[in-house]
Enzyme design. Structure first.
Site, PDB file in Angstrom:
ATOM      1  N   PRO A 151      17.416  68.276 -32.479  1.00 11.36           N
ATOM      2  CA  PRO A 151      17.570  69.631 -31.939  1.00 11.36           C
ATOM      3  C   PRO A 151      18.609  69.751 -30.815  1.00 11.36           C
ATOM      4  CG  PRO A 151      15.618  68.622 -31.021  1.00 11.36           C
ATOM      5  CD  PRO A 151      16.181  67.640 -32.016  1.00 11.36           C
ATOM      6  N   CYS A 152      19.870  69.619 -31.184  1.00 10.16           N
ATOM      7  CA  CYS A 152      20.947  69.717 -30.191  1.00 10.16           C
ATOM      8  C   CYS A 152      20.997  71.107 -29.553  1.00 10.16           C
ATOM      9  CB  CYS A 152      22.280  69.346 -30.815  1.00 10.16           C
ATOM     10  SG  CYS A 152      22.672  70.223 -32.335  1.00 10.16           S
TER      11      CYS A 152
END
Length: 192
Positions: A151-152
């Protein structure tokens, strides 16, 4: 379909699927997911399907009935997360082929950020052992082949600056994903 005669179920393949933010896609192999792609700028299935056909020309496109159980579970998890369910996608197995040790450590650290939470590039760099690595963290997240499983979008710049987002749709998609998750950095009022 029997896995013994279905190349999609046992070896490798790719698929495009609908989500609340547009069509996403993923490719897999025997070691896990090889990539996950967020929607193209227009959210269309056809544009993403064309991209996967070029990038993974040696792999078959697979229909849902032919997906291995792990792939079906990954698709369901991504769909749920992008629909606003607080899903933990860390159980999804990723193929680490081609990733550096730094990327592996970074992506593992990013995967520990819960839905609705955010961290800064500096926080992550410090956790990796050197606060001066914040720029390298940003660059490696920009090359993340597994968004949103890694989950950048939950990593921000200092003082609430949203940072960049390399997926089609850019920062607007990042902010939309954070809003879906109800992100509240540092216990402050909602971002949006």
């Amino acid at each position: 379909m029997n896995d013994a005669v279905n190349p999609c179920a046992t070896a490798a393949g790719w698929a495009v699927f609908a989500t609340a933010v547009g069509h996403c896609g993923l490719a897999w192999g025997p070691r896990g997911l090889r990539c996950v792609r967020l929607p193209e700028a227009d959210g269309s299935a056809q544009r993403l399907r064309s991209r996967f056909a070029r990038e993974f020309a040696s792999l078959p496109e697979c229909e849902p009935a032919a997906w291995p159980t792990a792939v079906a579970s990954a698709v369901e998890g991504v769909q749920a997360l992008l629909a606003g369910e607080p899903r933990d996608l860390r159980e999804i197995v990723l193929d680490p082929g081609g990733l550096s040790d730094f990327q592996l450590r970074l992506y593992t650290t990013a995967r520990a950020i819960a839905p609705g939470q955010v961290r800064t590039y500096g926080d992550i760099a410090e956790e990796l052992g050197d606060k001066t690595l914040a720029r390298a963290v940003g660059q490696a997240l920009g090359a993340n082949p597994f968004a949103p499983v890694v989950p950048c979008h939950r990593v921000m710049g200092a003082r609430g600056w949203q940072g960049g987002f390399s997926a089609p749709g850019g920062v607007a998609l990042k902010l939309r994903m954070l809003a879906i998750e109800g992100a509240q950095p540092g216990g402050q009022a909602q971002l949006f």
